[in-house]
Design an enzyme around this catalytic site. Sequence first.
Site, PDB file in Angstrom:
ATOM      1  N   CYS A 119       0.800  -1.448  -0.116  1.00 32.12           N
ATOM      2  CA  CYS A 119       0.116   0.074  -0.066  1.00 32.12           C
ATOM      3  C   CYS A 119       0.954   1.137  -0.003  1.00 32.12           C
ATOM      4  O   CYS A 119       0.371   2.389  -0.302  1.00 32.12           O
ATOM      5  CB  CYS A 119      -0.895  -0.047   1.208  1.00 32.12           C
ATOM      6  SG  CYS A 119      -2.185  -1.274   1.089  1.00 32.12           S
ATOM      7  N   HIS A 256      -3.378   7.393   2.005  1.00 33.11           N
ATOM      8  CA  HIS A 256      -3.951   6.087   1.597  1.00 33.11           C
ATOM      9  C   HIS A 256      -5.202   5.969   1.955  1.00 33.11           C
ATOM     10  O   HIS A 256      -5.408   5.840   3.040  1.00 33.11           O
ATOM     11  CB  HIS A 256      -2.873   5.074   1.791  1.00 33.11           C
ATOM     12  CG  HIS A 256      -3.398   3.586   1.703  1.00 33.11           C
ATOM     13  ND1 HIS A 256      -3.694   3.182   0.625  1.00 33.11           N
ATOM     14  CD2 HIS A 256      -3.328   2.503   2.787  1.00 33.11           C
ATOM     15  CE1 HIS A 256      -3.952   1.937   0.672  1.00 33.11           C
ATOM     16  NE2 HIS A 256      -3.803   1.604   1.999  1.00 33.11           N
ATOM     17  N   ASN A 286     -10.028  -0.004  -0.717  1.00 28.70           N
ATOM     18  CA  ASN A 286      -8.581  -0.038  -0.434  1.00 28.70           C
ATOM     19  C   ASN A 286      -7.979  -0.515  -1.753  1.00 28.70           C
ATOM     20  O   ASN A 286      -8.201  -1.709  -2.075  1.00 28.70           O
ATOM     21  CB  ASN A 286      -8.110  -0.768   0.594  1.00 28.70           C
ATOM     22  CG  ASN A 286      -6.660  -0.870   0.944  1.00 28.70           C
ATOM     23  OD1 ASN A 286      -5.968  -0.429  -0.013  1.00 28.70           O
ATOM     24  ND2 ASN A 286      -6.195  -1.123   2.111  1.00 28.70           N
TER      25      ASN A 286
HETATM   26  O1  UT7 Z   1      -4.144  -0.967   3.378  1.00 29.91           O
HETATM   27  C1  UT7 Z   1      -3.178  -1.678   4.400  1.00 29.91           C
HETATM   28  C2  UT7 Z   1      -3.661  -1.235   5.553  1.00 29.91           C
HETATM   29  N1  UT7 Z   1      -4.770  -1.778   6.145  1.00 29.91           N
HETATM   30  C3  UT7 Z   1      -5.481  -1.257   7.037  1.00 29.91           C
HETATM   31  O2  UT7 Z   1      -5.056  -0.218   7.286  1.00 29.91           O
HETATM   32  C4  UT7 Z   1      -6.592  -2.018   7.590  1.00 29.91           C
HETATM   33  C5  UT7 Z   1      -6.566  -1.465   8.981  1.00 29.91           C
HETATM   34  N2  UT7 Z   1      -7.760  -2.299   9.717  1.00 29.91           N
HETATM   35  C6  UT7 Z   1      -9.057  -2.033   9.560  1.00 29.91           C
HETATM   36  O3  UT7 Z   1      -9.586  -1.128   8.839  1.00 29.91           O
HETATM   37  C7  UT7 Z   1      -9.995  -2.516  10.316  1.00 29.91           C
HETATM   38  O4  UT7 Z   1      -9.589  -3.229  11.633  1.00 29.91           O
HETATM   39  C8  UT7 Z   1     -10.935  -3.603   9.747  1.00 29.91           C
HETATM   40  C9  UT7 Z   1     -11.904  -2.891   9.163  1.00 29.91           C
HETATM   41  C10 UT7 Z   1     -10.197  -4.511   9.123  1.00 29.91           C
HETATM   42  C11 UT7 Z   1     -11.852  -4.538  10.901  1.00 29.91           C
HETATM   43  O5  UT7 Z   1     -12.472  -3.349  11.685  1.00 29.91           O
HETATM   44  P1  UT7 Z   1     -12.507  -3.689  13.287  1.00 29.91           P
HETATM   45  O6  UT7 Z   1     -13.227  -2.618  13.885  1.00 29.91           O
HETATM   46  O7  UT7 Z   1     -11.237  -3.547  13.669  1.00 29.91           O
HETATM   47  O8  UT7 Z   1     -13.342  -4.897  13.592  1.00 29.91           O
HETATM   48  P2  UT7 Z   1     -12.774  -6.352  14.156  1.00 29.91           P
HETATM   49  O9  UT7 Z   1     -11.687  -7.107  13.394  1.00 29.91           O
HETATM   50  O10 UT7 Z   1     -12.560  -6.239  15.364  1.00 29.91           O
HETATM   51  O11 UT7 Z   1     -14.075  -7.320  13.889  1.00 29.91           O
HETATM   52  C12 UT7 Z   1     -15.290  -6.849  14.681  1.00 29.91           C
HETATM   53  C13 UT7 Z   1     -16.227  -7.991  14.760  1.00 29.91           C
HETATM   54  C14 UT7 Z   1     -15.759  -9.409  14.657  1.00 29.91           C
HETATM   55  O12 UT7 Z   1     -17.006 -10.163  15.250  1.00 29.91           O
HETATM   56  P3  UT7 Z   1     -16.812 -10.542  17.031  1.00 29.91           P
HETATM   57  O13 UT7 Z   1     -15.535 -11.405  17.049  1.00 29.91           O
HETATM   58  O14 UT7 Z   1     -16.909  -9.287  17.602  1.00 29.91           O
HETATM   59  O15 UT7 Z   1     -17.903 -11.358  17.146  1.00 29.91           O
HETATM   60  C15 UT7 Z   1     -15.675  -9.840  13.180  1.00 29.91           C
HETATM   61  O16 UT7 Z   1     -15.756 -11.289  13.166  1.00 29.91           O
HETATM   62  O17 UT7 Z   1     -16.653  -7.743  13.200  1.00 29.91           O
HETATM   63  C16 UT7 Z   1     -16.640  -9.109  12.596  1.00 29.91           C
HETATM   64  N3  UT7 Z   1     -16.521  -8.964  11.012  1.00 29.91           N
HETATM   65  C17 UT7 Z   1     -17.440  -8.666  10.166  1.00 29.91           C
HETATM   66  N4  UT7 Z   1     -18.839  -8.640  10.466  1.00 29.91           N
HETATM   67  C18 UT7 Z   1     -19.505  -8.427   9.191  1.00 29.91           C
HETATM   68  C19 UT7 Z   1     -15.391  -9.011  10.619  1.00 29.91           C
HETATM   69  N5  UT7 Z   1     -15.561  -8.476   9.217  1.00 29.91           N
HETATM   70  C20 UT7 Z   1     -16.797  -8.594   9.229  1.00 29.91           C
HETATM   71  C21 UT7 Z   1     -17.842  -8.172   7.954  1.00 29.91           C
HETATM   72  N6  UT7 Z   1     -19.060  -8.103   8.047  1.00 29.91           N
HETATM   73  N7  UT7 Z   1     -17.210  -8.161   6.517  1.00 29.91           N
END
Ligand code: UT7
Length: 329
Positions: A119, A256, A286
């Site tokens: 990225c 980004h 992204n």
């Molecule tokens: O480009 C390179 C750099 N990349 C980034 O900068 C990405 C950085 N990270 C992020 O943008 C965020 O961490 C994400 C968007 C990837 C995830 O958001 P989050 O608020 O950190 O969510 P999480 O991973 O803590 O997940 C929360 C919940 C989980 O369920 P439980 O364990 O709380 O029951 C996940 O399983 O959301 C669930 N979940 C989803 N639910 C519906 C994860 N993906 C999805 C989804 N739809 N697509």
Amino acid sequence: MSGAATVRRAVIAGTGSALPARCVTNAELAETVDTTDEWIVERTGIRTRYIAGDGETTATLATEAARRALAAAGIAPDAIDLIVLATATPDQTFPATATKVQAALGIDDCVAFDVQAVCSGFLYALSVAESMIRSGGARTAIVIGAETFSRILDWEDRTTCVLFGDGAGAVVLTAADVAEGSDTQGILAVRLHADGRHNELLYVDGGPSTTGTVGKLRMKGQEVFRHAVTNLAAVLREVSTAAGVETGAIDWVVPHQANRRILDATARKLGLAPERVVVTVDRHANTSAASVPLAFDAAVSDGRIRRGDLIVFEAMGGGFTWGAAIARY
Ligand code: UT7
């Protein structure tokens, strides 16, 4: 009479971008993976992404973006002596996708190679091209960020497949001799970083020398998020100091586009006004190395970014790698 001392600068002469024909909404993804439009919008700000179809590849998107950037700059392809293309999703393991772009543009001879910093790739590519221009190794360059991440996604993994899209963005850089200390045009400062200890937080689980396969993207999103805000805020401060620029003087931040929440948190940390941050993550998702030049071209094309504006580019991604650049457009 001796003239004032001058320095060689890389000036942004034009921008261009290209997206695949097919736009995919969150609702469409929710038909095949366990997700919802609400979750994706709330956690990321993403509403749509573009996905490459048959015949669309990293090279075809890159070529289209480069053609548009050349047209915007009013520069003919045969004036180009350098192509640097940032991608983590090349058409082939080798040769470099940059050489496919070169051939498609009808350029018989120039320097052409790819840069791989995921990225942050566009920032790395910009830095390489800018250094070559400053040192006299090139006069007119195309710098491209182009990706087809849809082809390395695990479409059954809802934690990653909803986040990414395909596309390409390009800038044409030309050499200009400006008065020493002047900040009236060109790239003023670039700062790059890498910390390879974090490989397992964001990587692809295949490769030519390990599995002999292309592999799929894997990410521990929350941990990447945390590092992103810290590293981006630090490198933005660093590059501003290097360029002798107060954050208050920055007209536009072109970041980004990984997650709307990262953009907001970084801007807050630095005291930057949110309306000065170019946001395209809602439309493009992204697009890895393509996201910064895609966002830049979007804001130039719609008239937000104007000649003379002071712009900061920043990115962070797999590796980890991160970086930032300041330019007077
Ligand atoms: O480009 C390179 C750099 N990349 C980034 O900068 C990405 C950085 N990270 C992020 O943008 C965020 O961490 C994400 C968007 C990837 C995830 O958001 P989050 O608020 O950190 O969510 P999480 O991973 O803590 O997940 C929360 C919940 C989980 O369920 P439980 O364990 O709380 O029951 C996940 O399983 O959301 C669930 N979940 C989803 N639910 C519906 C994860 N993906 C999805 C989804 N739809 N697509």
